[in-house]
Scaffold this motif. Sequence first.
Motif, PDB file in Angstrom:
ATOM      1  N   MET A   1       0.834  -1.149   0.073  1.00 25.78           N
ATOM      2  CA  MET A   1       0.055   0.039   0.142  1.00 25.78           C
ATOM      3  C   MET A   1       0.660   1.429   0.017  1.00 25.78           C
ATOM      4  O   MET A   1       1.974   1.363   0.567  1.00 25.78           O
ATOM      5  N   ASP A   2       0.537   2.233  -0.658  1.00 21.84           N
ATOM      6  CA  ASP A   2       1.126   3.334  -0.967  1.00 21.84           C
ATOM      7  C   ASP A   2       0.664   4.453  -0.110  1.00 21.84           C
ATOM      8  O   ASP A   2       0.997   4.861   0.896  1.00 21.84           O
ATOM      9  N   GLN A   3      -0.714   4.881  -0.554  1.00 19.53           N
ATOM     10  CA  GLN A   3      -1.562   6.010   0.147  1.00 19.53           C
ATOM     11  C   GLN A   3      -2.415   5.267   1.055  1.00 19.53           C
ATOM     12  O   GLN A   3      -3.138   4.496   0.601  1.00 19.53           O
ATOM     13  N   ILE A   4      -2.718   5.413   2.397  1.00 15.39           N
ATOM     14  CA  ILE A   4      -3.559   4.827   3.248  1.00 15.39           C
ATOM     15  C   ILE A   4      -4.742   5.661   3.505  1.00 15.39           C
ATOM     16  O   ILE A   4      -4.680   6.815   3.655  1.00 15.39           O
ATOM     17  N   LYS A   5      -5.849   5.271   2.702  1.00 11.95           N
ATOM     18  CA  LYS A   5      -6.999   6.016   2.592  1.00 11.95           C
ATOM     19  C   LYS A   5      -8.092   5.177   3.693  1.00 11.95           C
ATOM     20  O   LYS A   5      -8.776   4.149   3.345  1.00 11.95           O
ATOM     21  N   TRP A   6      -8.379   6.021   4.659  1.00 12.93           N
ATOM     22  CA  TRP A   6      -9.095   5.558   5.889  1.00 12.93           C
ATOM     23  C   TRP A   6     -10.608   5.922   5.800  1.00 12.93           C
ATOM     24  O   TRP A   6     -10.943   6.934   5.009  1.00 12.93           O
ATOM     25  N   GLY A   7     -11.337   4.844   6.408  1.00 10.36           N
ATOM     26  CA  GLY A   7     -12.516   4.940   6.575  1.00 10.36           C
ATOM     27  C   GLY A   7     -13.208   4.782   7.855  1.00 10.36           C
ATOM     28  O   GLY A   7     -12.478   3.873   8.362  1.00 10.36           O
ATOM     29  N   ILE A   8     -13.747   5.646   8.658  1.00  8.83           N
ATOM     30  CA  ILE A   8     -14.130   5.370  10.027  1.00  8.83           C
ATOM     31  C   ILE A   8     -15.568   4.868  10.098  1.00  8.83           C
ATOM     32  O   ILE A   8     -16.603   5.390   9.618  1.00  8.83           O
ATOM     33  N   ILE A   9     -15.550   3.911  10.958  1.00  8.00           N
ATOM     34  CA  ILE A   9     -17.047   3.352  11.322  1.00  8.00           C
ATOM     35  C   ILE A   9     -17.329   3.683  12.727  1.00  8.00           C
ATOM     36  O   ILE A   9     -16.564   3.285  13.686  1.00  8.00           O
ATOM     37  N   GLY A  10     -18.231   4.487  13.108  1.00  4.04           N
ATOM     38  CA  GLY A  10     -18.638   5.025  14.126  1.00  4.04           C
ATOM     39  C   GLY A  10     -17.766   6.429  14.392  1.00  4.04           C
ATOM     40  O   GLY A  10     -17.133   6.537  15.279  1.00  4.04           O
ATOM     41  N   CYS A  11     -18.054   7.372  13.850  1.00  5.60           N
ATOM     42  CA  CYS A  11     -17.365   8.690  14.010  1.00  5.60           C
ATOM     43  C   CYS A  11     -18.047   9.567  15.345  1.00  5.60           C
ATOM     44  O   CYS A  11     -18.525  10.628  14.942  1.00  5.60           O
ATOM     45  N   SER A  19      -8.434  11.031  17.767  1.00  2.11           N
ATOM     46  CA  SER A  19      -7.796  10.092  16.303  1.00  2.11           C
ATOM     47  C   SER A  19      -8.256  10.628  15.125  1.00  2.11           C
ATOM     48  O   SER A  19      -7.454  10.882  14.346  1.00  2.11           O
ATOM     49  N   GLY A  20      -9.647  10.815  14.969  1.00  2.10           N
ATOM     50  CA  GLY A  20      -9.988  11.545  13.553  1.00  2.10           C
ATOM     51  C   GLY A  20      -9.161  12.591  12.973  1.00  2.10           C
ATOM     52  O   GLY A  20      -8.658  12.083  11.834  1.00  2.10           O
ATOM     53  N   PRO A  21      -8.644  13.637  13.415  1.00  6.55           N
ATOM     54  CA  PRO A  21      -7.831  14.576  12.796  1.00  6.55           C
ATOM     55  C   PRO A  21      -6.570  13.982  12.333  1.00  6.55           C
ATOM     56  O   PRO A  21      -5.722  14.560  11.503  1.00  6.55           O
ATOM     57  N   ALA A  22      -6.020  12.988  13.086  1.00  4.26           N
ATOM     58  CA  ALA A  22      -4.672  12.485  13.198  1.00  4.26           C
ATOM     59  C   ALA A  22      -4.508  11.871  11.687  1.00  4.26           C
ATOM     60  O   ALA A  22      -3.346  11.863  10.949  1.00  4.26           O
ATOM     61  N   ASN A  28       1.227  10.390   4.152  1.00  6.06           N
ATOM     62  CA  ASN A  28       0.915   9.153   3.368  1.00  6.06           C
ATOM     63  C   ASN A  28      -0.295   8.756   3.768  1.00  6.06           C
ATOM     64  O   ASN A  28      -0.592   7.595   3.654  1.00  6.06           O
ATOM     65  N   SER A  29      -1.229   9.318   4.559  1.00  6.69           N
ATOM     66  CA  SER A  29      -2.507   8.857   5.027  1.00  6.69           C
ATOM     67  C   SER A  29      -3.390   9.982   5.040  1.00  6.69           C
ATOM     68  O   SER A  29      -3.348  11.343   5.072  1.00  6.69           O
ATOM     69  N   SER A  30      -4.571   9.662   4.629  1.00  7.66           N
ATOM     70  CA  SER A  30      -5.943  10.585   4.667  1.00  7.66           C
ATOM     71  C   SER A  30      -7.063   9.955   4.895  1.00  7.66           C
ATOM     72  O   SER A  30      -7.201   8.896   4.883  1.00  7.66           O
ATOM     73  N   LEU A  31      -8.068  10.780   5.509  1.00 11.14           N
ATOM     74  CA  LEU A  31      -9.435  10.405   5.902  1.00 11.14           C
ATOM     75  C   LEU A  31     -10.314  10.607   4.623  1.00 11.14           C
ATOM     76  O   LEU A  31     -10.651  11.743   4.411  1.00 11.14           O
ATOM     77  N   VAL A  32     -10.962   9.525   4.379  1.00  8.09           N
ATOM     78  CA  VAL A  32     -11.824   9.568   3.179  1.00  8.09           C
ATOM     79  C   VAL A  32     -13.225   9.705   3.301  1.00  8.09           C
ATOM     80  O   VAL A  32     -14.208   9.981   2.205  1.00  8.09           O
ATOM     81  N   GLN A 298       3.028   3.414   8.646  1.00  9.03           N
ATOM     82  CA  GLN A 298       4.409   2.876   8.399  1.00  9.03           C
ATOM     83  C   GLN A 298       4.516   1.540   7.899  1.00  9.03           C
ATOM     84  O   GLN A 298       4.845   0.914   6.911  1.00  9.03           O
ATOM     85  N   GLN A 299       3.790   0.763   8.899  1.00  5.09           N
ATOM     86  CA  GLN A 299       3.598  -0.712   8.647  1.00  5.09           C
ATOM     87  C   GLN A 299       2.901  -1.126   7.302  1.00  5.09           C
ATOM     88  O   GLN A 299       3.334  -2.001   6.534  1.00  5.09           O
ATOM     89  N   LEU A 300       1.845  -0.545   7.247  1.00  5.82           N
ATOM     90  CA  LEU A 300       0.863  -0.825   5.938  1.00  5.82           C
ATOM     91  C   LEU A 300       1.794  -0.441   4.554  1.00  5.82           C
ATOM     92  O   LEU A 300       1.487  -1.019   3.600  1.00  5.82           O
ATOM     93  N   ARG A 301       2.754   0.637   4.651  1.00  5.50           N
ATOM     94  CA  ARG A 301       3.462   0.980   3.718  1.00  5.50           C
ATOM     95  C   ARG A 301       4.794   0.155   3.534  1.00  5.50           C
ATOM     96  O   ARG A 301       5.484   0.405   2.815  1.00  5.50           O
TER      97      ARG A 301
END
Length: 326
Positions: A1-11, A19-22, A28-32, A298-301
Motif C-alpha cells: 500500500m502506498d497511500q493509506i485512505k481511511w474510512g471510520i465506522i462510528g465517528c 484520533s480523527g484529525p490525526a 501518506n495518510s488521509s481520511l476519505v 508505516q507498517q501498511l506501507r
Amino acid sequence: MDQIKWGIIGCGNVTEVKSGPAFNKVPNSSLVAVMRRDGELAADYAMRHGVPRWYDDVDDLINDPEVNAIYIATPPDVHTDYAIRAMRTGKPVYIEKPMARNWEECDAINQMGQETGLPVFVAFYRRSLPYFLKVKELIDQKAIGDIRLVNIQLHWQPYAEEVGPDPKPRWRVFPEISGGGHFHDLASHQFDFLEFALGPVKTARGMARNQAGLYNADDIVIANFEFESGVLGTGSWCYTVNKEQRIDEAQLIGSEGKITFHFFEKFTIKVETAAGVEEYNLPYPPHVQQPLIETIVQQLRGEGQSPSSGETGARANLIMDWITAK
C-alpha cells in the motif's frame, strides 16, 4: 500500500480530537469517508472535518472502493462483526479499545486476520506516547534496579449521568455492549501498557463486585497478577468513591527505588532513589492517537512495525477475563 485512505465506522466522540484529525496529519495518510448510523451526525462530522464522503450504512463504507483501511470506533459489541466483514473485503482494520467484549471475540478477529493475511491493529496508543515510552525507558535502563512490584490505584467518583433523580448511564456500564463496566474500558489501557513495558502476565485473579447499584456492571475490582518475569502486581479499581478520594496512580517498586506515574490524568513521572528525586513532565500531544497511527501507516506501507497488534490487543481482554472470572 502506498497511500493509506481511511474510512471510520462510528465517528463519535473519540474521533473528534483523539484520533480523527490525526489520519490527515500523518504522512501518506488521509481520511476519505466516515459512517454513523445517524446520517445527520455523519454528515455533520464530514462537513466539520473536511471528509469527502459520509454514510449511514456500514456496508457502504466497507465497500467504498476508495477506502483501503478501516478504523472501527464503535462500542465493543460490534467490533468483531465489523472487523471480520472489513477483512473479508481485503481491508486491514484499526480497532478501538478494548478490542472486543472478551478474549474469545478478540480471537475470532485474529483468526480472520490470519486467514486473510491482513494486519489487525488496536488503539492502545500509550505504546507510542512519549510519556509512556519514558516510563518504559526508565524500566529498561534499570533506573530503580530490578522491578519487584507493580501497584495500580484507579478510584473515581460516579459520572454525573449515573446518579441523581433521573440517571442515564452510558453504554460503558452495559456489559452486553462493553463487556463489563468502567474496569473493562480503562484497565484495558493499563494492562496493555504493563505487558508492553514488563512482558507477559502469566496469571491473574481477582474479585469484581457491584456495590453501589447504580448500574448492572461491576463498579469495584481487586486483582493480583504475576508476570512471566516474576514481577508481582496488585490493583484496585473503584468507580463509586467521592471526588475528594479520586486517584489515578501507578507505582513501580524496584530493588533500588520507586517510579510513580499516572495512566489518565497527570503528565508527571517521579523517580525516587537513594540519590534523590527526579521528575519528568511529558504532556500528551493534541491528538493522542497520532503517534500510534504513524506506526500503523508505516507498517501498511512496508516501512516499519507498529507496537500494537491484534495479538497484543487481545491480551488485555484475556487478563481482564481472568480477573473477573468470565
